[in-house]
Design a protein around this motif. Structure first.
Motif, PDB file in Angstrom:
ATOM      1  N   GLU A   3       0.849  -1.194   0.000  1.00 59.29           N
ATOM      2  CA  GLU A   3       0.000   0.000   0.000  1.00 59.29           C
ATOM      3  C   GLU A   3       0.884   1.243   0.000  1.00 59.29           C
ATOM      4  O   GLU A   3       1.864   1.305   0.717  1.00 59.29           O
ATOM      5  N   LYS A   6      -0.493   7.138   2.299  1.00 57.20           N
ATOM      6  CA  LYS A   6      -1.512   8.135   1.958  1.00 57.20           C
ATOM      7  C   LYS A   6      -0.930   9.543   2.094  1.00 57.20           C
ATOM      8  O   LYS A   6      -0.190   9.832   3.015  1.00 57.20           O
ATOM      9  N   ARG A   7      -1.250  10.267   1.150  1.00 52.76           N
ATOM     10  CA  ARG A   7      -0.801  11.648   1.135  1.00 52.76           C
ATOM     11  C   ARG A   7      -1.743  12.472   2.007  1.00 52.76           C
ATOM     12  O   ARG A   7      -2.961  12.396   1.869  1.00 52.76           O
TER      13      ARG A   7
END
Length: 106
Positions: A3, A6-7
């Motif tokens: 994965e 996440k930004r």
């Protein structure tokens, strides 16, 4: 599959205090920099106009004095001064007394 991280998205919220601070900064710049600069420019322009007027007056006075000097070099001026001072004038290369002059003691 891995994965992807996440930004984190941050949004900028324009608060009223930021707007007021920007206005205060603009006002400070206006009063500290721009207005005194305009005053100096205006006073320099007035001083320039004064000096230009003085120069023009000097030029006119110089031209007048030059004309006077040219007139003083003429024979008519010399005769005029001779009549005023001595009561004599030249006529056909002869020095003759003027009627209005004081007679000599004879």
């Amino acid at each position: 599959m891995e994965e992807s991280p996440k930004r984190i998205v941050r949004t900028i919220h324009f608060k009223l205090i930021h707007f007021i601070l920007v206005l205060i900064a603009c006002a400070v710049i206006l009063f500290v920099v721009l207005i005194p600069q305009r005053i100096r420019i205006r006073s320099a322009r007035d001083e320039y106009q004064t000096r230009v007027e003085e120069l023009n007056q000097t030029k006119r006075a110089y031209a007048q004095e030059r004309e006077n000097l040219q007139f003083m070099r003429t024979d008519s001026y010399k005769i005029q001064q001779g009549m005023i001072k001595y009561g004599w004038h030249y006529q056909e290369d002869k020095l003759i007394p003027d009627d209005s002059s004081v007679p000599f003691n004879e």
